[in-house]
Design a protein around this motif. Structure first.
Motif, mmCIF file in Angstrom:
data_model
loop_
_atom_site.group_PDB
_atom_site.id
_atom_site.type_symbol
_atom_site.label_atom_id
_atom_site.label_comp_id
_atom_site.label_asym_id
_atom_site.label_seq_id
_atom_site.Cartn_x
_atom_site.Cartn_y
_atom_site.Cartn_z
ATOM 1 N N ILE A 28 0.841 -1.207 0.000
ATOM 2 C CA ILE A 28 0.000 0.000 0.000
ATOM 3 C C ILE A 28 0.876 1.257 0.000
ATOM 4 N N ASN A 29 2.004 1.227 0.735
ATOM 5 C CA ASN A 29 2.905 2.403 0.750
ATOM 6 C C ASN A 29 3.454 2.701 -0.642
ATOM 7 N N ALA A 30 3.764 1.652 -1.408
ATOM 8 C CA ALA A 30 4.237 1.864 -2.777
ATOM 9 C C ALA A 30 3.144 2.499 -3.632
ATOM 10 N N LEU A 31 1.887 2.108 -3.389
ATOM 11 C CA LEU A 31 0.754 2.699 -4.112
ATOM 12 C C LEU A 31 0.633 4.183 -3.799
ATOM 13 N N ILE A 32 0.741 4.533 -2.532
ATOM 14 C CA ILE A 32 0.614 5.943 -2.133
ATOM 15 C C ILE A 32 1.787 6.760 -2.677
ATOM 16 N N ASP A 33 2.998 6.198 -2.598
ATOM 17 C CA ASP A 33 4.171 6.909 -3.132
ATOM 18 C C ASP A 33 4.060 7.124 -4.631
ATOM 19 N N HIS A 34 3.604 6.120 -5.346
ATOM 20 C CA HIS A 34 3.484 6.253 -6.804
ATOM 21 C C HIS A 34 2.365 7.226 -7.169
ATOM 22 N N ALA A 35 1.309 7.263 -6.362
ATOM 23 C CA ALA A 35 0.230 8.232 -6.602
ATOM 24 C C ALA A 35 0.748 9.652 -6.378
ATOM 25 N N GLN A 36 1.590 9.844 -5.356
ATOM 26 C CA GLN A 36 2.192 11.157 -5.120
ATOM 27 C C GLN A 36 3.114 11.553 -6.286
ATOM 28 N N PHE A 37 3.840 10.584 -6.811
ATOM 29 C CA PHE A 37 4.711 10.844 -7.955
ATOM 30 C C PHE A 37 3.899 11.319 -9.159
ATOM 31 N N HIS A 38 2.754 10.661 -9.417
ATOM 32 C CA HIS A 38 1.900 11.079 -10.538
ATOM 33 C C HIS A 38 1.287 12.449 -10.298
ATOM 34 N N LYS A 39 0.997 12.758 -9.045
ATOM 35 C CA LYS A 39 0.415 14.071 -8.747
ATOM 36 C C LYS A 39 1.441 15.179 -8.988
ATOM 37 N N GLU A 40 2.684 14.914 -8.591
ATOM 38 C CA GLU A 40 3.720 15.941 -8.771
ATOM 39 C C GLU A 40 4.161 16.071 -10.222
ATOM 40 N N MET A 41 4.331 14.941 -10.911
ATOM 41 C CA MET A 41 4.856 14.976 -12.270
ATOM 42 C C MET A 41 3.799 15.329 -13.311
ATOM 43 N N TYR A 42 2.624 14.729 -13.191
ATOM 44 C CA TYR A 42 1.600 14.881 -14.237
ATOM 45 C C TYR A 42 0.371 15.661 -13.783
ATOM 46 N N GLY A 43 0.253 15.940 -12.491
ATOM 47 C CA GLY A 43 -0.917 16.649 -11.974
ATOM 48 C C GLY A 43 -2.169 15.785 -11.951
ATOM 49 N N ASP A 44 -1.998 14.468 -11.876
ATOM 50 C CA ASP A 44 -3.146 13.552 -11.856
ATOM 51 C C ASP A 44 -3.784 13.521 -10.473
ATOM 52 N N PHE A 49 -5.145 8.520 -11.336
ATOM 53 C CA PHE A 49 -4.071 7.553 -11.107
ATOM 54 C C PHE A 49 -4.638 6.130 -11.091
ATOM 55 N N LEU A 50 -5.747 5.926 -10.392
ATOM 56 C CA LEU A 50 -6.358 4.588 -10.354
ATOM 57 C C LEU A 50 -6.841 4.151 -11.728
ATOM 58 N N ALA A 51 -7.373 5.093 -12.510
ATOM 59 C CA ALA A 51 -7.848 4.747 -13.848
ATOM 60 C C ALA A 51 -6.693 4.357 -14.765
ATOM 61 N N GLU A 52 -5.537 5.043 -14.607
ATOM 62 C CA GLU A 52 -4.382 4.721 -15.443
ATOM 63 C C GLU A 52 -3.732 3.387 -15.064
ATOM 64 N N HIS A 53 -3.789 3.021 -13.800
ATOM 65 C CA HIS A 53 -3.075 1.835 -13.352
ATOM 66 C C HIS A 53 -3.963 0.603 -13.172
ATOM 67 N N TYR A 54 -5.247 0.821 -12.949
ATOM 68 C CA TYR A 54 -6.145 -0.310 -12.714
ATOM 69 C C TYR A 54 -7.366 -0.299 -13.625
ATOM 70 N N GLY A 55 -7.543 0.728 -14.423
ATOM 71 C CA GLY A 55 -8.723 0.841 -15.266
ATOM 72 C C GLY A 55 -8.443 0.494 -16.711
ATOM 73 N N GLU A 56 -9.185 1.135 -17.605
ATOM 74 C CA GLU A 56 -9.081 0.842 -19.031
ATOM 75 C C GLU A 56 -7.761 1.308 -19.645
ATOM 76 N N ALA A 57 -7.151 2.341 -19.097
ATOM 77 C CA ALA A 57 -5.906 2.870 -19.655
ATOM 78 C C ALA A 57 -4.683 2.137 -19.118
ATOM 79 N N ARG A 58 -4.877 1.040 -18.431
ATOM 80 C CA ARG A 58 -3.773 0.301 -17.822
ATOM 81 C C ARG A 58 -2.781 -0.213 -18.864
ATOM 82 N N ASP A 59 -3.276 -0.742 -19.974
ATOM 83 C CA ASP A 59 -2.387 -1.314 -20.987
ATOM 84 C C ASP A 59 -1.520 -0.243 -21.652
#
Length: 129
Positions: A28-44, A49-59
């Motif tokens: 779970i900590n890796a999930l939170i850290d990676h979500a923070q990374f996406h927020k800082e880098m891409y403004g997601d 973030f969940l849609a990109e990693h677990y949803g339709e845009a995952r591939d």
């Protein structure tokens, strides 16, 4: 006490039905850290973030980072689905016909098999004297 035990078992079965194991909880900590990374880098946002990693845009997003294999809930047993298919022939046709009722002639005759020509039996109930 019985109600508390029943509620505890029900909650345990509910948690097990989500198919979450301890390895996923530790990630779970890796999930939170990676979500923070996406927020800082891409403004997601977190939902993006969940849609990109677990949803339709995952591939499409899977090959962008090497941290994706460290995210929780990425095991194959979480992707297990059961599909029930019914094969139905589309060429089903019903023929409804109105057949004429044919009356069967009454040819049954019953005759009781009692005759007075038979001799009386020896074993008869006693008669009143």
């Amino acid at each position: 006490m019985n109600k508390i035990l029943a509620l505890t078992y029900s909650f345990l079965i509910l948690i097990q039905s989500f198919n979450i194991n301890l390895d996923d909880i530790s990630k779970i900590n890796a999930l939170i850290d990676h979500a923070q990374f996406h927020k800082e880098m891409y403004g997601d946002s977190f939902f993006d973030f969940l849609a990109e990693h677990y949803g339709e845009a995952r591939d499409d997003h899977e090959s962008d980072h090497k941290e994706h294999k460290d995210l929780p809930f990425k095991d194959n047993h979480h992707m297990c689905t059961h599909i029930n298919l019914s094969f139905i022939s589309p060429n089903i046709s019903f023929k409804i016909s109105n057949e004429v009722f044919i009356e069967i002639p009454f040819n049954f005759f019953y005759k009781e098999s009692f005759t007075s020509f038979e001799k009386p039996s020896v074993f008869q109930p006693p008669k009143h004297a």
